[in-house]
Write a protein that holds these residues in place. Sequence first.
Motif, mmCIF file in Angstrom:
data_model
loop_
_atom_site.group_PDB
_atom_site.id
_atom_site.type_symbol
_atom_site.label_atom_id
_atom_site.label_comp_id
_atom_site.label_asym_id
_atom_site.label_seq_id
_atom_site.Cartn_x
_atom_site.Cartn_y
_atom_site.Cartn_z
ATOM 1 N N LYS A 95 44.482 37.544 35.312
ATOM 2 C CA LYS A 95 45.891 37.506 34.879
ATOM 3 C C LYS A 95 45.937 38.250 35.382
ATOM 4 O O LYS A 95 47.710 38.074 36.112
ATOM 5 N N GLU A 96 45.976 40.046 35.786
ATOM 6 C CA GLU A 96 46.424 40.601 36.344
ATOM 7 C C GLU A 96 46.199 40.884 37.840
ATOM 8 O O GLU A 96 47.301 40.794 37.866
ATOM 9 N N ILE A 97 45.035 40.316 38.141
ATOM 10 C CA ILE A 97 45.107 40.430 40.012
ATOM 11 C C ILE A 97 45.735 39.139 40.790
ATOM 12 O O ILE A 97 45.992 39.204 41.633
ATOM 13 N N LYS A 98 46.021 38.288 39.825
ATOM 14 C CA LYS A 98 47.007 37.030 39.604
ATOM 15 C C LYS A 98 48.304 37.572 39.933
ATOM 16 O O LYS A 98 49.691 36.817 40.842
ATOM 17 N N LYS A 99 48.740 38.719 39.304
ATOM 18 C CA LYS A 99 50.551 38.887 39.594
ATOM 19 C C LYS A 99 50.516 39.711 40.970
ATOM 20 O O LYS A 99 51.805 40.122 41.507
ATOM 21 N N TYR A 100 49.488 39.495 41.819
ATOM 22 C CA TYR A 100 49.632 40.448 42.893
ATOM 23 C C TYR A 100 48.910 39.986 44.380
ATOM 24 O O TYR A 100 49.557 40.148 45.806
ATOM 25 N N VAL A 101 48.278 38.561 44.246
ATOM 26 C CA VAL A 101 47.786 38.374 45.302
ATOM 27 C C VAL A 101 48.305 36.556 45.037
ATOM 28 O O VAL A 101 48.477 36.147 43.874
ATOM 29 N N ASP A 102 48.510 36.109 46.323
ATOM 30 C CA ASP A 102 49.019 34.419 46.641
ATOM 31 C C ASP A 102 48.196 33.726 47.174
ATOM 32 O O ASP A 102 48.140 33.584 48.502
ATOM 33 N N ILE A 103 46.753 33.388 46.547
ATOM 34 C CA ILE A 103 45.381 32.617 47.678
ATOM 35 C C ILE A 103 44.848 31.743 46.230
ATOM 36 O O ILE A 103 44.875 32.592 45.011
ATOM 37 N N PRO A 104 44.602 30.780 46.286
ATOM 38 C CA PRO A 104 44.180 30.350 44.857
ATOM 39 C C PRO A 104 42.783 31.125 45.152
ATOM 40 O O PRO A 104 41.470 31.303 46.005
ATOM 41 N N LEU A 105 42.408 31.510 43.494
ATOM 42 C CA LEU A 105 41.061 32.207 43.604
ATOM 43 C C LEU A 105 40.109 31.348 42.029
ATOM 44 O O LEU A 105 40.398 30.493 41.123
ATOM 45 N N VAL A 106 38.640 30.842 42.708
ATOM 46 C CA VAL A 106 37.325 30.788 41.602
ATOM 47 C C VAL A 106 36.658 31.482 41.223
ATOM 48 O O VAL A 106 36.905 32.782 41.678
ATOM 49 N N ALA A 107 36.905 31.425 40.137
ATOM 50 C CA ALA A 107 35.983 32.811 39.054
ATOM 51 C C ALA A 107 34.715 31.897 39.647
ATOM 52 O O ALA A 107 33.904 30.899 39.151
ATOM 53 N N ASP A 108 33.377 33.172 39.630
ATOM 54 C CA ASP A 108 32.180 32.325 39.737
ATOM 55 C C ASP A 108 31.073 32.664 38.394
ATOM 56 O O ASP A 108 31.313 33.988 37.865
ATOM 57 N N ILE A 109 31.366 31.445 37.743
ATOM 58 C CA ILE A 109 30.401 31.993 36.650
ATOM 59 C C ILE A 109 29.001 31.582 36.749
ATOM 60 O O ILE A 109 28.283 30.634 37.147
ATOM 61 N N HIS A 110 27.586 32.157 35.691
ATOM 62 C CA HIS A 110 26.708 32.256 35.896
ATOM 63 C C HIS A 110 26.054 32.783 34.408
ATOM 64 O O HIS A 110 26.873 33.308 33.344
ATOM 65 N N PHE A 111 25.464 32.173 33.265
ATOM 66 C CA PHE A 111 24.932 32.513 32.462
ATOM 67 C C PHE A 111 25.895 32.065 31.410
ATOM 68 O O PHE A 111 25.505 31.559 30.392
ATOM 69 N N ASP A 112 26.261 31.887 30.792
ATOM 70 C CA ASP A 112 27.958 32.458 29.778
ATOM 71 C C ASP A 112 28.977 31.458 29.920
ATOM 72 O O ASP A 112 30.155 31.850 30.718
ATOM 73 N N TYR A 113 29.249 30.004 28.927
ATOM 74 C CA TYR A 113 30.017 29.112 29.430
ATOM 75 C C TYR A 113 31.177 29.965 29.153
ATOM 76 O O TYR A 113 32.389 29.279 29.702
ATOM 77 N N ARG A 114 31.488 31.121 27.749
ATOM 78 C CA ARG A 114 32.400 31.629 27.354
ATOM 79 C C ARG A 114 33.155 32.148 28.445
ATOM 80 O O ARG A 114 34.592 32.385 28.159
ATOM 81 N N LEU A 115 32.984 33.176 29.429
ATOM 82 C CA LEU A 115 33.546 33.844 30.655
ATOM 83 C C LEU A 115 34.186 32.542 31.487
ATOM 84 O O LEU A 115 35.109 32.852 32.182
ATOM 85 N N ALA A 116 33.388 30.936 31.489
ATOM 86 C CA ALA A 116 35.057 30.626 32.080
ATOM 87 C C ALA A 116 35.852 30.077 30.627
ATOM 88 O O ALA A 116 36.354 30.017 32.113
ATOM 89 N N LEU A 117 35.773 29.690 30.437
ATOM 90 C CA LEU A 117 36.508 29.663 29.284
ATOM 91 C C LEU A 117 37.866 30.925 28.798
ATOM 92 O O LEU A 117 39.261 30.536 29.520
ATOM 93 N N LYS A 118 37.135 31.862 29.392
ATOM 94 C CA LYS A 118 38.586 33.429 29.423
ATOM 95 C C LYS A 118 38.953 33.229 30.307
ATOM 96 O O LYS A 118 40.186 33.063 30.946
ATOM 97 N N ALA A 119 37.718 32.664 31.520
ATOM 98 C CA ALA A 119 39.092 33.017 33.021
ATOM 99 C C ALA A 119 40.027 31.489 33.019
ATOM 100 O O ALA A 119 40.352 31.616 33.791
ATOM 101 N N VAL A 120 39.760 30.550 32.401
ATOM 102 C CA VAL A 120 40.590 29.696 32.221
ATOM 103 C C VAL A 120 41.765 29.418 31.287
ATOM 104 O O VAL A 120 43.321 29.754 31.562
ATOM 105 N N ASP A 121 41.737 30.654 30.359
ATOM 106 C CA ASP A 121 42.910 31.350 29.566
ATOM 107 C C ASP A 121 43.490 32.551 30.606
ATOM 108 O O ASP A 121 45.209 32.798 30.414
ATOM 109 N N SER A 122 42.965 32.807 31.902
ATOM 110 C CA SER A 122 43.593 33.586 32.513
ATOM 111 C C SER A 122 44.037 33.454 33.997
ATOM 112 O O SER A 122 44.794 34.276 34.445
ATOM 113 N N GLY A 123 43.755 32.602 33.311
ATOM 114 C CA GLY A 123 45.095 31.619 34.542
ATOM 115 C C GLY A 123 44.457 31.276 36.224
ATOM 116 O O GLY A 123 44.532 31.545 36.896
#
Lengths: 347, 347
Positions: free
Chosen positions: A58-86
């Motif tokens: 969420k914070e990083i996206k305030k400063y950069v204008d480029i598509p960001l991809v979250a690299d998720i392994h092992f824990d699906y909750r991190l994916a859900l959290k990344a989705v929440d964070s935009g």
Amino acid sequence: MIGKVKVGGFSPISVQSMTTTRTDDVKATVEEIKKLISAGCDIVRLGIPDTLSAEAIKEIKKYVDIPLVADIHFDYRLALKAVDSGIDALRINPGNLRNVREVREVARACRGKNIPIRIGVNGGSLDKRKYPHPTAEALCDSAMGHINLLENEGFRDIKVSLKSSDVKVMVEANRIFSERNDYPLHLGVTEAGGYEQALIKGSAGIGSLLLDGIGDTIRFSITSDPVKEVVAARTLLRVLGLRREGIEIISCPICARHEFNVEKVVDELTRKTKRFKKYMKVAVMGCVVNGPGEAMESDIGIAVGARGAVLFKKGSLIRKVSKENILKVLLREIELFQNEKDFSGRN
Amino acid sequence: MIGKVKVGGFSPISVQSMTTTRTDDVKATVEEIKKLISAGCDIVRLGIPDTLSAEAIKEIKKYVDIPLVADIHFDYRLALKAVDSGIDALRINPGNLRNVREVREVARACRGKNIPIRIGVNGGSLDKRKYPHPTAEALCDSAMGHINLLENEGFRDIKVSLKSSDVKVMVEANRIFSERNDYPLHLGVTEAGGYEQALIKGSAGIGSLLLDGIGDTIRFSITSDPVKEVVAARTLLRVLGLRREGIEIISCPICARHEFNVEKVVDELTRKTKRFKKYMKVAVMGCVVNGPGEAMESDIGIAVGARGAVLFKKGSLIRKVSKENILKVLLREIELFQNEKDFSGRN
């Protein structure tokens, strides 16, 4: 669409890389992303090994204008959290996210926000119980398993990568997959090693697929500064004619016939013309065998013979140039060419 | 056969390069050839721009034991002189040796001494009157013209190269040619530019053809020290599984998950293991995602996680290693593996 970047179909092949910083170190991560953008990166992936990293998006996206991809392994909750964070897209790994219920939950969260998912299969993290060895068929099969899971949820905003550290396996896997499926492909030879070896493995693997029209977005994997990954990817796309941007230098190897220090001129030229965006071919040829021919086929060309150098522009011989002035003349001509408006009105 | 090296059929893909010295400077040329041999070159080409160079071949051959190819342009008498001087093979260029009578005379001289001829077609030196642009078909057609000339003399000890500075043209030309002919192919992307761009162009062009089983001998063209050409060629053959020699390092790009300085270890390892000849895969993996998988598929592997590093050998987990000792342990294990006799009795 990954954020503002279109992937697949007839859109240009896009270039990806990945940050090396701790993602929860927002300042360092933003700085690195900016460097990647300057180098020509189109899409940036971030490792999300923990909750703090997922929240940092969420914070990083305030400063950069480029598509960001979250690299998720092992824990699906991190994916859900990344989705929440935009986050703009997810990469999940079928080799370590195997619980059907969890994958479904991720799909539902992404569908609600039009977030695409890359199914990122990797030889090194295949489910060992199902696939004792990371063959091309095993990579494809693993991807198909997760495609089916997502499709069963009505989720089709999918991109697939089939990576191996073995060039032949990677090429074969992508060839097989692309014959059977229409999903966009992210290409890469993974764990490709140090700089030189990684350039060679990546170019052979990614290059041969691109030459056959396979692949929509690419990542070079290099054990080094990721800026090098971006430069390598852009160079590959340029020399394959897939992104008409920047300068391609045509220069001969050094041989018994060479009449001046080609290497020095090419090195200086490479260093001093990085900033130019318009595509052009510049020939720097040290002898009369292939010199005039290559110079004539280039936008700007110098061919050197025993009696001095000659300058070519767009197929025509323009004038003689003294050997000492070759670099200076080339730099000036490149600058002129770059500032010329072409008939399409682009600069 | 080019001297003692077999080219074509099921023989290993051989590596070529070219000297940069004046060929009539015998001392400098011999020194450079020795460096190329040390780097793993199989066949060396020499530019023969004049009579003195052609005569120097005799002297050079006294000091080096590697097949030598004379690179001939414009003047067929230099080819005859090179044959007299004991050259192992000729490269002639259909673009600038067009007189039928002269080509016939060269063929007769070579037939008498079992000297093969490479018909070396190059986009930059095609006969402009016949071929206004260096397309793939033009390259093939130019080669076929000279093949016919030689075949009409009963000469069939022919190798062909179809080079272009355009990767796509080079790949297409070789694909077309190999569908129509059985002559061995020498592959190269010519005038490929400075180091990085040349690695990328050469690997994409040569690599994609080799992956399809096309090509018998290769040359990387780099505007730099030709030793780099040999190292690049051997690396490409190694990573494509075509020459099982030397060390292939599998190492991850750096990302947010990395647990130690992978780049430093990989650089040191690359530098310190150049001398080893036996093929092996060494994995240096910085995290738990693909680390254990890649380490298990390698001959020697280290996978690092938060709780330390583990050593794998031939698919089995051996023991823990402290992070500070990773480089030392890898070097020792590589040395042990290299000194092991395998079942074939080779070392």
